[in-house]
Enzyme design. Structure first.
Site, mmCIF file in Angstrom:
data_model
loop_
_atom_site.group_PDB
_atom_site.id
_atom_site.type_symbol
_atom_site.label_atom_id
_atom_site.label_comp_id
_atom_site.label_asym_id
_atom_site.label_seq_id
_atom_site.Cartn_x
_atom_site.Cartn_y
_atom_site.Cartn_z
ATOM 1 N N GLY A 67 0.788 -1.219 0.000
ATOM 2 C CA GLY A 67 0.000 0.000 0.000
ATOM 3 C C GLY A 67 0.822 1.272 0.000
ATOM 4 O O GLY A 67 0.273 2.359 -0.168
ATOM 5 N N CYS A 68 2.119 1.181 0.168
ATOM 6 C CA CYS A 68 2.984 2.359 0.155
ATOM 7 C C CYS A 68 2.997 2.938 -1.257
ATOM 8 O O CYS A 68 3.334 2.247 -2.221
ATOM 9 C CB CYS A 68 4.392 1.994 0.600
ATOM 10 S SG CYS A 68 5.580 3.350 0.442
#
Length: 135
Positions: A10-11
């Site tokens: 998700g970064c």
């Protein structure tokens, strides 16, 4: 060529970095840095000759809150903290045929992989401005 890419799922930055590698024709195997069964020697192998302070994710909550001062730690202390809290680990961690590195510095990646990433500005700081943390 296959790149093991240890990331925080998700970064936003890790997503962009993987896209650059994929666009260059590389096979990227993404792994969850937070779920990996790290050992001190294996984790240490990604940091090379970098100073201990450069091993840390500057956006980690414990660093930004002042609870962890990367500049004041020795190698053993740093590894112990990172094993206990993987959010402290600077990312991504890269492994290409046994060559290991921390962070996504375009010059290092270009030299290793022989690809042109000059157009890419691979920033490790969190681009989000909506109040959410990238930790």
């Amino acid at each position: 060529m296959r790149v093991l890419f240890y990331e925080k799922p998700g970064c936003v930055n890790n997503t962009r970095q993987k896209a650059l590698l994929l666009a260059a024709g590389l096979e990227v195997e993404a792994r969850n840095l937070l779920a990996e069964a790290w050992t001190a020697p294996f984790l240490r192998s990604f940091f090379g000759m970098r100073p201990v302070a450069e091993w840390f994710n500057r956006s980690a909550p414990a660093v930004t809150a002042g609870d962890v001062d990367p500049a004041g730690l020795n190698e053993h202390q740093a590894l112990a903290l990172m094993l206990a809290d993987p959010l402290l680990i600077r990312r991504p961690l890269l492994d290409v045929d046994g060559w290991r590195s921390v962070g996504f510095e375009a010059a290092d990646v270009m030299a290793l992989l022989g690809i042109d990433l000059n157009a890419a500005q691979a920033d490790e700081s969190c681009p989000r401005r909506d109040g959410h943390r990238c930790d």
